[in-house]
Design a protein around this motif. Structure first.
Motif, PDB file in Angstrom:
ATOM      1  N   ILE A  46       0.839  -1.206   0.000  1.00 33.77           N
ATOM      2  CA  ILE A  46       0.000   0.000   0.000  1.00 33.77           C
ATOM      3  C   ILE A  46       0.871   1.252   0.000  1.00 33.77           C
ATOM      4  CG2 ILE A  46      -1.663   1.324   1.359  1.00 33.77           C
ATOM      5  CD1 ILE A  46      -2.818  -1.404   2.275  1.00 33.77           C
ATOM      6  N   ASP A  47       1.899   1.254   0.848  1.00 38.59           N
ATOM      7  CA  ASP A  47       2.797   2.419   0.910  1.00 38.59           C
ATOM      8  C   ASP A  47       3.511   2.646  -0.421  1.00 38.59           C
ATOM      9  OD1 ASP A  47       2.060   2.791   3.518  1.00 38.59           O
ATOM     10  OD2 ASP A  47       3.854   1.865   4.380  1.00 38.59           O
ATOM     11  N   ALA A  48       3.781   1.551  -1.167  1.00 40.93           N
ATOM     12  CA  ALA A  48       4.486   1.673  -2.442  1.00 40.93           C
ATOM     13  C   ALA A  48       3.566   2.109  -3.580  1.00 40.93           C
ATOM     14  CB  ALA A  48       5.156   0.349  -2.799  1.00 40.93           C
ATOM     15  N   GLY A  49       2.250   2.132  -3.307  1.00 43.92           N
ATOM     16  CA  GLY A  49       1.305   2.593  -4.320  1.00 43.92           C
ATOM     17  C   GLY A  49       0.585   1.495  -5.069  1.00 43.92           C
ATOM     18  N   ALA A  50       0.657   0.251  -4.585  1.00 43.42           N
ATOM     19  CA  ALA A  50      -0.013  -0.851  -5.267  1.00 43.42           C
ATOM     20  C   ALA A  50      -1.522  -0.669  -5.221  1.00 43.42           C
ATOM     21  CB  ALA A  50       0.378  -2.181  -4.621  1.00 43.42           C
ATOM     22  N   ASP A  51      -2.209  -1.071  -6.280  1.00 42.11           N
ATOM     23  CA  ASP A  51      -3.668  -0.956  -6.284  1.00 42.11           C
ATOM     24  C   ASP A  51      -4.279  -1.991  -5.350  1.00 42.11           C
ATOM     25  OD1 ASP A  51      -4.772  -3.405  -7.898  1.00 42.11           O
ATOM     26  OD2 ASP A  51      -3.067  -2.698  -9.065  1.00 42.11           O
ATOM     27  N   GLY A  52      -5.476  -1.689  -4.893  1.00 39.96           N
ATOM     28  CA  GLY A  52      -6.131  -2.541  -3.899  1.00 39.96           C
ATOM     29  C   GLY A  52      -6.442  -3.931  -4.402  1.00 39.96           C
ATOM     30  N   TYR A  53      -6.797  -4.064  -5.688  1.00 36.01           N
ATOM     31  CA  TYR A  53      -7.159  -5.376  -6.224  1.00 36.01           C
ATOM     32  C   TYR A  53      -5.959  -6.323  -6.244  1.00 36.01           C
ATOM     33  CZ  TYR A  53     -11.410  -3.028  -7.762  1.00 36.01           C
ATOM     34  OH  TYR A  53     -12.586  -2.331  -7.792  1.00 36.01           O
ATOM     35  N   THR A  54      -4.807  -5.808  -6.663  1.00 31.96           N
ATOM     36  CA  THR A  54      -3.612  -6.658  -6.706  1.00 31.96           C
ATOM     37  C   THR A  54      -3.142  -6.985  -5.296  1.00 31.96           C
ATOM     38  OG1 THR A  54      -2.946  -5.679  -8.823  1.00 31.96           O
ATOM     39  CG2 THR A  54      -1.258  -6.843  -7.588  1.00 31.96           C
ATOM     40  N   THR A  55      -3.211  -5.997  -4.393  1.00 34.35           N
ATOM     41  CA  THR A  55      -2.835  -6.259  -2.997  1.00 34.35           C
ATOM     42  C   THR A  55      -3.719  -7.340  -2.405  1.00 34.35           C
ATOM     43  OG1 THR A  55      -2.073  -3.981  -2.730  1.00 34.35           O
ATOM     44  CG2 THR A  55      -2.554  -5.225  -0.721  1.00 34.35           C
ATOM     45  N   ARG A  56      -5.011  -7.269  -2.686  1.00 32.91           N
ATOM     46  CA  ARG A  56      -5.943  -8.272  -2.153  1.00 32.91           C
ATOM     47  C   ARG A  56      -5.631  -9.658  -2.716  1.00 32.91           C
ATOM     48  NH1 ARG A  56     -10.250  -5.972  -3.680  1.00 32.91           N
ATOM     49  NH2 ARG A  56     -10.384  -4.655  -1.826  1.00 32.91           N
ATOM     50  N   ALA A  57      -5.267  -9.741  -3.979  1.00 34.94           N
ATOM     51  CA  ALA A  57      -4.926 -11.039  -4.575  1.00 34.94           C
ATOM     52  C   ALA A  57      -3.717 -11.653  -3.876  1.00 34.94           C
ATOM     53  CB  ALA A  57      -4.656 -10.874  -6.071  1.00 34.94           C
ATOM     54  N   VAL A  58      -2.720 -10.820  -3.571  1.00 39.32           N
ATOM     55  CA  VAL A  58      -1.539 -11.308  -2.862  1.00 39.32           C
ATOM     56  C   VAL A  58      -1.917 -11.801  -1.475  1.00 39.32           C
ATOM     57  CG1 VAL A  58       0.657 -10.628  -1.825  1.00 39.32           C
ATOM     58  CG2 VAL A  58       0.091  -9.885  -4.153  1.00 39.32           C
ATOM     59  N   MET A  59      -2.726 -11.029  -0.750  1.00 36.40           N
ATOM     60  CA  MET A  59      -3.074 -11.410   0.615  1.00 36.40           C
ATOM     61  C   MET A  59      -3.922 -12.674   0.652  1.00 36.40           C
ATOM     62  SD  MET A  59      -1.240  -9.140   1.687  1.00 36.40           S
ATOM     63  CE  MET A  59      -1.305  -9.804   3.348  1.00 36.40           C
ATOM     64  N   GLU A  60      -4.797 -12.841  -0.335  1.00 41.57           N
ATOM     65  CA  GLU A  60      -5.596 -14.069  -0.383  1.00 41.57           C
ATOM     66  C   GLU A  60      -4.712 -15.281  -0.641  1.00 41.57           C
ATOM     67  OE1 GLU A  60      -8.590 -13.444  -3.314  1.00 41.57           O
ATOM     68  OE2 GLU A  60      -9.831 -12.166  -2.013  1.00 41.57           O
ATOM     69  N   ARG A  61      -3.694 -15.120  -1.488  1.00 36.44           N
ATOM     70  CA  ARG A  61      -2.781 -16.240  -1.731  1.00 36.44           C
ATOM     71  C   ARG A  61      -2.000 -16.579  -0.462  1.00 36.44           C
ATOM     72  NH1 ARG A  61      -0.339 -18.708  -6.174  1.00 36.44           N
ATOM     73  NH2 ARG A  61      -2.304 -18.087  -7.172  1.00 36.44           N
ATOM     74  N   LEU A  62      -1.553 -15.570   0.275  1.00 37.10           N
ATOM     75  CA  LEU A  62      -0.811 -15.819   1.513  1.00 37.10           C
ATOM     76  C   LEU A  62      -1.708 -16.462   2.569  1.00 37.10           C
ATOM     77  CD1 LEU A  62       1.343 -12.569   1.856  1.00 37.10           C
ATOM     78  CD2 LEU A  62       2.047 -14.813   1.014  1.00 37.10           C
ATOM     79  N   ALA A  63      -2.988 -16.085   2.590  1.00 34.52           N
ATOM     80  CA  ALA A  63      -3.909 -16.643   3.581  1.00 34.52           C
ATOM     81  C   ALA A  63      -4.142 -18.124   3.362  1.00 34.52           C
ATOM     82  CB  ALA A  63      -5.237 -15.887   3.535  1.00 34.52           C
ATOM     83  N   HIS A  64      -4.002 -18.587   2.127  1.00 40.03           N
ATOM     84  CA  HIS A  64      -4.217 -20.005   1.811  1.00 40.03           C
ATOM     85  C   HIS A  64      -2.891 -20.754   1.650  1.00 40.03           C
ATOM     86  CE1 HIS A  64      -8.114 -18.180   0.673  1.00 40.03           C
ATOM     87  NE2 HIS A  64      -8.596 -19.344   1.050  1.00 40.03           N
ATOM     88  N   GLU A  65      -1.852 -20.235   2.255  1.00 33.99           N
ATOM     89  CA  GLU A  65      -0.543 -20.889   2.199  1.00 33.99           C
ATOM     90  C   GLU A  65      -0.628 -22.267   2.840  1.00 33.99           C
ATOM     91  OE1 GLU A  65       3.445 -20.248   4.723  1.00 33.99           O
ATOM     92  OE2 GLU A  65       2.740 -18.471   3.654  1.00 33.99           O
ATOM     93  N   PRO A  66      -0.168 -23.319   2.145  1.00 39.60           N
ATOM     94  CA  PRO A  66      -0.245 -24.672   2.708  1.00 39.60           C
ATOM     95  C   PRO A  66       0.659 -24.836   3.917  1.00 39.60           C
ATOM     96  CG  PRO A  66       1.064 -24.670   0.706  1.00 39.60           C
ATOM     97  CD  PRO A  66       0.466 -23.298   0.825  1.00 39.60           C
TER      98      PRO A  66
END
Length: 382
Positions: A46-66
């Motif tokens: 967020i601080d680097a200026g990433a858009d919310g949709y891409t940030t959310r995609a990253v966080m969802e992938r991390l949340a489902h980390e095996p």
């Protein structure tokens, strides 16, 4: 490190979220540590200026980390609200890092993914062979070579009557045909597998017969393992250790050979930089101007990087084309790029190297690598 797996990143426009995280779960408070890590990654994006949709995609992938089978670290690359590439790492990153940039920040992969070669393993016995491809943590069954059936297979003893010679001869001929079948399957799979090292495991006599029949180009990249075999539970831990040592030896020898070629090609210190101004690079390129020029001309065979290289983070000018890279903005415009943009030198060079099917090697601390940390061994000299 072979770069073909990075091509999907350069086939679409950015900007890109690039994330490097540690994923080990060895402590009791692993869940809390993961939560703090994910929060830090989101904050950095967020601080680097990433858009919310891409940030959310990253966080969802991390949340489902095996949880099971998690490697020491992972690298994620996301753009346009999608995680495009998720790469397991052999080494854990020293700290969680997230960046937002025009090009994916791929340069840390060279050190964190490891330089172990892809390895084709053949488990050999008299019945045939099973072929397995090992790439980092991944193991994939490739194929099976089935040997020729012969009458009397499975007999524990050998007849002692007057037909014994014929029996032995038939057994030997059958095994020779089986060895030829195994070799033919290895040779068929070798170029498709992308492997750089072949390991023969199994019965000593059988693997030696296969080894001797291999064509020279494959035999030169072959080692025999004393442990392991085709049957289940046959000293697999010991075999894994032998394969790991063989891969380390291969990687070390490859780096030494490449550095020797680099130092021969660049000539005396300072000689190459001066010559490249007027006459272009020789058999090696050193420093950003020379390496950029070689990359633009698809001349690079192996890109050399030094960790924490002084030149790695310098800005160069790029266009949308993978080989559109220049040291000066005016130079990029002269190449036909209407709106040049800036990017890190190491990421821009890796983009060009991946497109040209180059290799990249990391020069560890303590070894004499290219000045400034960026160099290349070339496919041909100018």
């Amino acid at each position: 490190m072979e770069l073909a797996f990075l091509k999907p990143l350069f086939a679409r426009p950015g900007p890109w979220a690039s994330v490097y995280i540690e994923t080990t779960r060895a402590t009791e408070d692993a869940a809390k540590i993961q939560q703090l890590r994910d929060r830090s990654i989101a904050g950095q994006l967020i601080d680097a200026g990433a858009d919310g949709y891409t940030t959310r995609a990253v966080m969802e992938r991390l949340a489902h980390e095996p949880v099971a089978g998690t490697p020491p670290g992972r690298a994620l690359f996301a753009a346009g609200a999608e995680v495009v590439l998720d790469v397991p790492l052999v080494l854990a990153p020293p700290a969680g890092e997230a960046t937002w940039s025009l090009l994916p920040h791929v340069s840390p992969l060279a050190a964190l993914r490891g330089d172990a070669p892809a390895c084709l393993v053949a488990y050999v016995d008299r019945m045939g062979a099973d072929l397995e491809l090992r790439e980092g943590h991944d193991r994939t069954t490739v194929s099976e070579a089935r040997g020729k059936e012969w009458q009397g297979r499975g007999h524990r003893g050998v007849p002692t009557d007057r037909y014994e010679w014929h029996y032995r001869n038939k057994v030997e001929n059958s095994w020779n045909e089986t060895a030829d079948i195994i070799v033919a399957e290895i040779v068929r799979q070798w170029p498709m597998s992308g492997a750089e090292l072949l390991v023969l495991a199994g019965d000593a006599r059988e693997r030696r017969a296969v080894h001797n029949r291999l064509p020279e180009r494959v035999r030169d990249a072959t080692v025999e393992a004393e442990s392991g075999g085709r049957s289940p539970g046959s000293a697999m831990a010991a075999l894994d250790h032998e394969i790991e040592r063989a891969c380390e030896t291969y990687a070390r020898d490859r780096l030494h050979r490449t550095l020797e070629r680099f130092h021969r090609g660049r000539g005396k210190p300072g000689e190459h930089r001066e010559a490249s101004v007027d006459t272009g690079p020789g058999e090696a390129a050193e420093g950003i101007p020379a390496v950029v020029d070689a990359a633009r001309n698809h001349q690079v065979a192996t890109l050399l990087l030094t960790p924490e290289a002084a030149d790695a983070g310098r800005q160069v000018w790029i266009g949308p084309g993978v080989d559109e890279v220049a040291v000066q903005r005016g130079e990029a415009r002269a190449m036909g790029v209407p709106r040049p943009e800036q990017a890190r030198a190491d990421d821009a060079l890796l983009r060009a190297a991946a497109a040209a099917d180059c290799d990249v090697l990391v020069v560890p601390e303590g070894m004499r690598g290219p000045a400034g940390g960026l160099g290349a061994v070339l496919r041909w000299s100018m």
